[in-house]
Design a protein around this motif. Sequence first.
Motif, PDB file in Angstrom:
ATOM      1  N   ALA A 137      55.421  46.263 102.441  1.00 33.37           N
ATOM      2  CA  ALA A 137      54.719  46.625 101.128  1.00 33.37           C
ATOM      3  C   ALA A 137      55.599  47.445 100.058  1.00 33.37           C
ATOM      4  CB  ALA A 137      53.281  47.698 101.753  1.00 33.37           C
ATOM      5  N   GLU A 138      56.823  47.975 100.452  1.00 31.50           N
ATOM      6  CA  GLU A 138      57.576  48.807  99.823  1.00 31.50           C
ATOM      7  C   GLU A 138      58.451  47.922  98.921  1.00 31.50           C
ATOM      8  OE1 GLU A 138      57.519  53.291 101.921  1.00 31.50           O
ATOM      9  OE2 GLU A 138      58.537  51.496 102.804  1.00 31.50           O
ATOM     10  N   ILE A 139      58.584  46.612  99.142  1.00 28.28           N
ATOM     11  CA  ILE A 139      59.668  45.805  98.423  1.00 28.28           C
ATOM     12  C   ILE A 139      59.570  45.953  97.029  1.00 28.28           C
ATOM     13  CG2 ILE A 139      60.334  43.417  97.725  1.00 28.28           C
ATOM     14  CD1 ILE A 139      59.659  42.666 100.806  1.00 28.28           C
ATOM     15  N   PRO A 140      58.461  45.907  96.227  1.00 30.19           N
ATOM     16  CA  PRO A 140      58.292  46.103  94.726  1.00 30.19           C
ATOM     17  C   PRO A 140      59.121  47.582  94.385  1.00 30.19           C
ATOM     18  CG  PRO A 140      56.444  45.441  95.289  1.00 30.19           C
ATOM     19  CD  PRO A 140      57.152  45.862  96.735  1.00 30.19           C
ATOM     20  N   PHE A 141      58.789  48.705  95.122  1.00 33.70           N
ATOM     21  CA  PHE A 141      59.370  49.925  94.979  1.00 33.70           C
ATOM     22  C   PHE A 141      60.811  49.914  95.186  1.00 33.70           C
ATOM     23  CE2 PHE A 141      60.304  54.125  96.734  1.00 33.70           C
ATOM     24  CZ  PHE A 141      60.013  55.013  95.950  1.00 33.70           C
ATOM     25  N   ALA A 142      61.364  49.305  95.963  1.00 34.17           N
ATOM     26  CA  ALA A 142      62.780  49.254  96.454  1.00 34.17           C
ATOM     27  C   ALA A 142      63.459  48.538  95.541  1.00 34.17           C
ATOM     28  CB  ALA A 142      63.046  48.699  98.094  1.00 34.17           C
ATOM     29  N   VAL A 143      62.940  47.348  94.961  1.00 33.56           N
ATOM     30  CA  VAL A 143      63.390  46.684  93.916  1.00 33.56           C
ATOM     31  C   VAL A 143      63.728  47.421  92.701  1.00 33.56           C
ATOM     32  CG1 VAL A 143      62.949  44.732  92.142  1.00 33.56           C
ATOM     33  CG2 VAL A 143      62.508  44.514  94.807  1.00 33.56           C
ATOM     34  N   ALA A 144      62.856  48.118  92.214  1.00 31.37           N
ATOM     35  CA  ALA A 144      62.888  49.112  91.218  1.00 31.37           C
ATOM     36  C   ALA A 144      64.346  50.185  91.414  1.00 31.37           C
ATOM     37  CB  ALA A 144      61.588  49.857  91.103  1.00 31.37           C
ATOM     38  N   TRP A 145      64.243  50.689  92.415  1.00 31.82           N
ATOM     39  CA  TRP A 145      65.364  51.427  92.937  1.00 31.82           C
ATOM     40  C   TRP A 145      66.633  50.754  92.952  1.00 31.82           C
ATOM     41  CZ3 TRP A 145      64.860  55.882  96.865  1.00 31.82           C
ATOM     42  CH2 TRP A 145      63.783  57.068  96.464  1.00 31.82           C
ATOM     43  N   ALA A 146      66.817  49.492  93.272  1.00 28.91           N
ATOM     44  CA  ALA A 146      67.947  48.710  93.279  1.00 28.91           C
ATOM     45  C   ALA A 146      68.297  48.336  91.651  1.00 28.91           C
ATOM     46  CB  ALA A 146      67.775  47.302  94.255  1.00 28.91           C
ATOM     47  N   ARG A 147      67.468  48.286  90.827  1.00 28.25           N
ATOM     48  CA  ARG A 147      67.840  47.774  89.573  1.00 28.25           C
ATOM     49  C   ARG A 147      68.316  49.121  88.944  1.00 28.25           C
ATOM     50  NH1 ARG A 147      65.601  43.360  87.596  1.00 28.25           N
ATOM     51  NH2 ARG A 147      63.577  42.314  88.562  1.00 28.25           N
ATOM     52  N   GLN A 148      67.833  50.252  89.406  1.00 28.45           N
ATOM     53  CA  GLN A 148      68.522  51.506  88.802  1.00 28.45           C
ATOM     54  C   GLN A 148      69.669  51.719  89.478  1.00 28.45           C
ATOM     55  OE1 GLN A 148      66.938  53.577  86.317  1.00 28.45           O
ATOM     56  NE2 GLN A 148      69.021  54.260  86.355  1.00 28.45           N
ATOM     57  N   PHE A 149      69.766  51.464  90.841  1.00 29.84           N
ATOM     58  CA  PHE A 149      71.262  51.666  91.429  1.00 29.84           C
ATOM     59  C   PHE A 149      72.349  50.713  90.499  1.00 29.84           C
ATOM     60  CE2 PHE A 149      74.351  50.287  94.296  1.00 29.84           C
ATOM     61  CZ  PHE A 149      75.022  50.830  94.745  1.00 29.84           C
ATOM     62  N   ALA A 150      71.939  49.539  90.189  1.00 30.48           N
ATOM     63  CA  ALA A 150      72.757  48.759  89.292  1.00 30.48           C
ATOM     64  C   ALA A 150      73.152  49.407  88.052  1.00 30.48           C
ATOM     65  CB  ALA A 150      72.038  47.266  89.217  1.00 30.48           C
ATOM     66  N   ARG A 151      72.138  49.714  87.241  1.00 32.24           N
ATOM     67  CA  ARG A 151      72.549  50.494  85.975  1.00 32.24           C
ATOM     68  C   ARG A 151      73.426  51.775  86.273  1.00 32.24           C
ATOM     69  NH1 ARG A 151      66.658  49.983  85.615  1.00 32.24           N
ATOM     70  NH2 ARG A 151      66.227  48.293  84.470  1.00 32.24           N
ATOM     71  N   ASP A 152      73.089  52.425  87.392  1.00 31.74           N
ATOM     72  CA  ASP A 152      73.985  53.772  87.574  1.00 31.74           C
ATOM     73  C   ASP A 152      75.356  53.437  87.894  1.00 31.74           C
ATOM     74  OD1 ASP A 152      71.741  55.104  87.551  1.00 31.74           O
ATOM     75  OD2 ASP A 152      71.248  55.414  89.654  1.00 31.74           O
ATOM     76  N   VAL A 153      75.870  52.310  88.388  1.00 35.31           N
ATOM     77  CA  VAL A 153      77.147  51.982  88.896  1.00 35.31           C
ATOM     78  C   VAL A 153      77.828  50.779  87.827  1.00 35.31           C
ATOM     79  CG1 VAL A 153      76.898  52.441  91.493  1.00 35.31           C
ATOM     80  CG2 VAL A 153      76.520  49.995  90.529  1.00 35.31           C
ATOM     81  N   ASN A 164      67.105  39.618  97.550  1.00 36.29           N
ATOM     82  CA  ASN A 164      68.179  40.577  98.329  1.00 36.29           C
ATOM     83  C   ASN A 164      67.469  41.393  98.918  1.00 36.29           C
ATOM     84  OD1 ASN A 164      70.108  42.709  98.710  1.00 36.29           O
ATOM     85  ND2 ASN A 164      71.649  41.198  97.947  1.00 36.29           N
ATOM     86  N   ILE A 165      66.445  42.355  98.237  1.00 32.38           N
ATOM     87  CA  ILE A 165      65.623  43.299  99.043  1.00 32.38           C
ATOM     88  C   ILE A 165      64.792  42.751 100.103  1.00 32.38           C
ATOM     89  CG2 ILE A 165      64.096  45.111  98.534  1.00 32.38           C
ATOM     90  CD1 ILE A 165      66.975  45.915  97.670  1.00 32.38           C
ATOM     91  N   THR A 166      64.264  41.628  99.883  1.00 31.45           N
ATOM     92  CA  THR A 166      63.176  41.053 100.621  1.00 31.45           C
ATOM     93  C   THR A 166      63.854  40.736 101.918  1.00 31.45           C
ATOM     94  OG1 THR A 166      61.872  40.247  98.850  1.00 31.45           O
ATOM     95  CG2 THR A 166      61.384  39.096 101.172  1.00 31.45           C
ATOM     96  N   THR A 167      64.920  40.165 101.937  1.00 30.33           N
ATOM     97  CA  THR A 167      65.856  40.012 103.092  1.00 30.33           C
ATOM     98  C   THR A 167      66.121  41.187 103.768  1.00 30.33           C
ATOM     99  OG1 THR A 167      66.834  37.824 102.217  1.00 30.33           O
ATOM    100  CG2 THR A 167      68.111  38.730 103.862  1.00 30.33           C
ATOM    101  N   ARG A 168      66.798  42.213 103.191  1.00 27.29           N
ATOM    102  CA  ARG A 168      67.259  43.460 103.827  1.00 27.29           C
ATOM    103  C   ARG A 168      66.055  43.941 104.648  1.00 27.29           C
ATOM    104  NH1 ARG A 168      72.135  45.940 100.939  1.00 27.29           N
ATOM    105  NH2 ARG A 168      72.837  44.205  99.646  1.00 27.29           N
ATOM    106  N   VAL A 169      64.852  43.966 103.868  1.00 29.64           N
ATOM    107  CA  VAL A 169      63.611  44.731 104.601  1.00 29.64           C
ATOM    108  C   VAL A 169      63.196  43.966 105.766  1.00 29.64           C
ATOM    109  CG1 VAL A 169      61.229  45.124 104.164  1.00 29.64           C
ATOM    110  CG2 VAL A 169      62.840  45.657 102.297  1.00 29.64           C
ATOM    111  N   ALA A 170      63.220  42.297 105.582  1.00 37.42           N
ATOM    112  CA  ALA A 170      62.856  41.481 106.519  1.00 37.42           C
ATOM    113  C   ALA A 170      63.589  41.512 107.687  1.00 37.42           C
ATOM    114  CB  ALA A 170      62.756  40.194 106.333  1.00 37.42           C
ATOM    115  N   GLU A 171      65.195  42.170 107.543  1.00 41.72           N
ATOM    116  CA  GLU A 171      65.934  42.350 108.613  1.00 41.72           C
ATOM    117  C   GLU A 171      66.140  43.610 109.411  1.00 41.72           C
ATOM    118  OE1 GLU A 171      69.513  40.304 107.322  1.00 41.72           O
ATOM    119  OE2 GLU A 171      68.637  38.276 107.304  1.00 41.72           O
TER     120      GLU A 171
END
Length: 268
Positions: A137-153, A164-171
């Motif tokens: 259920a938190e995948i959309p939330f984590a995706v938003a954070w991952a996008r911001q992480f990409a901007r940060d770096v 990518n996030i969906t796979t990480r959560v599923a595993e």
Amino acid sequence: MTWHFTEQAAVFRRAAAAPLAAAPARHTAVLTLVDGAELLGWWTGPDGRVTGTCAVSPPGVPVLGVMTGTAAYALARALPGAGAVTGVRGEADACEAFARALGRPWTTTRRMRLFRLGELTPPEPAPPGRARRATVAEIPFAVAWARQFARDVGEAADTDPTANITTRVAEGRLYFWEAHGVPRSMASVSPTLAGQARVSLVRTPPEERGRGFAGAVTSAVSRAALAAGAEQVLLFTDLANPTSNALYQRLGYRPLADHAALAIDAPA
């Protein structure tokens, strides 16, 4: 002294077995790409030993394993499709030798440091809360954070990280540090490959920084990687961020090698 190339992962693994086994941590980026790379290469020295490796994936961006400046320079001259190369990643000195050999203008877009975990030293005292795995259920939330992480770096924030996030959560490889029912920080760990796992996607929103959450969640995923059987736990840091570099060293991570990402101009 020459470069050899193949599209077959099994051929590459046989040819480069010795250097990959001798220094798997310093070859972590190449090892991660082997099965999906469009081209793999290895360098043989005067004595016939393999002392350099590379992987090309995505097209136009070779990733360099451990190699000398001589091998990196020769790679730029031997690599099929070198005229279409738009960037290079790997240990900093080798990347710069490669770019010089191409003879085109280039800029360093990111400088990184590869760390390897020694003795894990969790933060004391720990911040309030606990580490837990992210839920579907938190995948959309984590995706938003991952996008911001990409901007940060400074990475491409327009790339969709949902798969990518969906796979990480599923595993079960994406974690939050949660305090008072709210996620405060995020971190992930890769599958264990060649005895090593790599921590990544460590992000704490600006309003939550300075409270120990990043150290706590990084410690948690590092412990999870060790519990899952990783012999070595690695992570990359951005050298432009002295705060994170200091944090990881307090947790027990030790510098291993400096890396760079270079953007290379198209041929005139």
